[in-house]
Design a protein around this motif. Structure first.
Motif, short mmCIF file in Angstrom:
data_model
loop_
_atom_site.label_atom_id
_atom_site.label_comp_id
_atom_site.label_asym_id
_atom_site.label_seq_id
_atom_site.Cartn_x
_atom_site.Cartn_y
_atom_site.Cartn_z
N ARG A 13 -1.67 -53.07 -91.25
CA ARG A 13 -0.62 -52.69 -90.31
C ARG A 13 -1.24 -51.84 -89.20
N ILE A 14 -0.79 -52.07 -87.96
CA ILE A 14 -1.34 -51.36 -86.82
C ILE A 14 -0.21 -50.90 -85.91
N THR A 25 0.82 -37.00 -92.14
CA THR A 25 -0.56 -37.05 -91.65
C THR A 25 -0.80 -36.20 -90.41
N GLY A 26 0.27 -35.73 -89.77
CA GLY A 26 0.10 -34.96 -88.54
C GLY A 26 -0.25 -35.80 -87.33
N THR A 33 -6.63 -41.97 -83.55
CA THR A 33 -6.46 -43.40 -83.79
C THR A 33 -7.05 -43.81 -85.13
N ARG A 34 -8.24 -43.31 -85.43
CA ARG A 34 -8.87 -43.60 -86.72
C ARG A 34 -8.03 -43.04 -87.87
N ARG A 35 -7.47 -41.84 -87.69
CA ARG A 35 -6.68 -41.22 -88.75
C ARG A 35 -5.45 -42.05 -89.09
N ALA A 64 -3.68 -48.16 -93.61
CA ALA A 64 -4.37 -49.05 -94.56
C ALA A 64 -4.15 -48.59 -96.00
N GLU A 65 -3.92 -47.28 -96.19
CA GLU A 65 -3.66 -46.77 -97.54
C GLU A 65 -2.19 -46.93 -97.93
N ALA A 66 -1.29 -46.87 -96.94
CA ALA A 66 0.15 -46.89 -97.23
C ALA A 66 0.71 -48.30 -97.40
N PHE A 67 0.07 -49.28 -96.79
CA PHE A 67 0.58 -50.65 -96.82
C PHE A 67 -0.52 -51.60 -97.30
#
Length: 439
Positions: free
Chosen positions: A308-309, A179-180, A242-244, A250-253
């Motif tokens: 996850r955060i 994701t960079g 932060t949003r990225r 949210a997509e990975a987990f």
């Protein structure tokens, strides 16, 4: 080993020999260090020397890689490290500070082998190492920087405190690798322990020419005129970063619906931290009713799904790399919290609250250093708006949740500063009052 070399010290003798050093280490938690050997594995052996992976038990599990050398066998160098303990004919060195230990930790972390006591996971190829050095600004972990032949650098992090399971700093940064938003990961190592595995080392890209956001902002605040100036776009980009990574996580987990049970558990934790803060600073007792009102307001809004955060997000966890922008670091969360808690889905807005409170800390520290209060307050409000503009405008219900999370964070900070840095206590106390007065 040569036939006439003395035997390797017993694990209990090693524990006794290194106990004073462990007690004074920044990564040791507690007043004393009555460490007991829990697990010992040989990393490598040679004439007059051993490298071992030592796991100590002091209520917590500690990773303590060591190099043992027969006294007098260490080559005479001005840069030779000091022993962290001695036993009979042996000098004992912290492997993270010993050239041979540094080489072995890297090799054992990225090179799978049936004779390797660590379970190595190689993701990207690491070039030839020309130099290595341990960072002296260690906290709960120990980091070693390696200079590679091609001019790039990598960094190894040894998780000093660990529990069985996947460390989120390894797991989340692997998920974010494309994701960079985080440094590139090269590999990691696990230890087989307690019937499972535990992450003990991670190897990743070392970003050169960087400064963390705390350094960038506190330097700018020394001459604050109330405006963000050139920092405005950077703070907005920090919100976008932060949003990225929130979107990617949210997509990975898996995400979790915030049902009544989850909401009750989160609100109970808020109440506990509020009670602790009021007990520590009784003057906050007069605001108990207002605190409860902020928390009660969250019962009347729709909660987003939990995900996850980062978990410990602040200005010191973000680096600005020249020409590359911001990168987020250290997804481990608070290392003393149980691993099961640190890997649970949570409100993404908790990270937002953490960063906004960190802006407030930067402002507060500048004010303690004699800065202009009104100018700094204007800067703080502008920084909040710029960050949220980058993150994405929050609706009214999200704002209610953010207010509660910011208040919870400020009350946690009150308890922390009472115990650790009383001179900084006015910063979170003022933050609590400001949050309450804005509601």
């Amino acid at each position: 080993m040569e036939p006439d070399s003395p035997s390797l010290p017993a694990p209990s003798d090693l524990a006794t020999a290194i106990q004073p050093w462990v007690a004074s280490a920044r990564w040791h938690f507690g007043d004393t260090a009555h460490v007991k050997p829990y697990h010992v594995a040989i990393l490598d052996s040679a004439p007059n020397a051993f490298a071992i992976w030592f796991v100590a038990d002091d209520g917590l599990r500690y990773n303590i890689p060591l190099v043992l050398r027969i006294r007098g066998s260490y080559r005479a160098e001005a840069a030779a490290p000091s022993p962290v303990g001695t036993f009979q004919e042996w000098d004992i060195f912290d492997a993270t500070d010993d050239p041979e230990g540094q080489r072995l930790i890297l090799e054992r972390s990225i090179a799978p082998s049936p004779h390797n006591p660590l379970i190595a996971h190689s993701i990207n190829t690491v070039g030839s190492v020309v130099a290595a050095r341990r960072l002296t600004s260690e906290q709960s972990n120990t980091s070693i920087i390696y200079d590679l032949e091609d001019g790039s650098r990598i960094i190894i992090k040894v998780f000093r405190v660990f529990t069985p399971g996947h460390n989120p700093d390894v797991e989340l940064q692997q998920a974010l690798g494309s994701t960079g938003t985080v440094p590139r990961q090269y590999g990691s190592a696990q230890l087989e322990i307690e019937g499972g595995v535990a992450d003990v080392v991670v190897v990743q890209e070392f970003l050169t020419g960087t400064t963390d956001a705390w350094q960038v902002i506190t330097q700018d605040l020394k001459d604050c005129d109330g405006t963000l100036g050139a920092l405005g776009p950077q703070i907005t980009d920090l919100g976008r970063l932060t949003r990225r990574f929130h979107t990617a996580l949210a997509e990975a987990f898996p995400t979790v619906h915030a049902d009544a049970q989850h909401i009750t558990a989160i609100r109970d934790s808020w109440a506990q931290r509020a009670a602790a803060a009021i007990a520590a600073v009784p003057e906050l007792g007069e605001f108990e009713g207002q605190i409860e009102m902020v928390y009660t307001a969250t019962a009347h809004v729709n909660w987003p799904d939990l995900q996850r955060i980062h978990g410990d997000y602040h200005l010191g966890q973000v680096l600005n790399a020249a020409g590359r922008g911001w990168f987020a670091l250290d997804f481990e969360g608070e290392p003393l919290r149980p691993l099961a808690e640190r890997t649970q889905p949570d409100l993404a807005l908790r990270d937002v609250a953490g960063m906004l409170r960190s802006f407030d800390y930067a402002v507060g520290s500048a004010e303690l250093d004699g800065g202009d209060r009104e100018a700094l307050a204007s800067w703080g409000e502008a920084a909040r708006e710029a960050f949220l503009f980058g993150y994405g405008t929050l609706d009214e219900e999200e704002q209610v949740l953010l207010d509660a999370l910011m208040l919870d964070k400020a009350l946690y900070e009150v308890s922390y500063e009472v115990a650790q840095r009383p001179t900084w206590l006015p910063i979170p106390v003022a933050g609590v009052k400001r949050i309450l007065h804005s509601n």
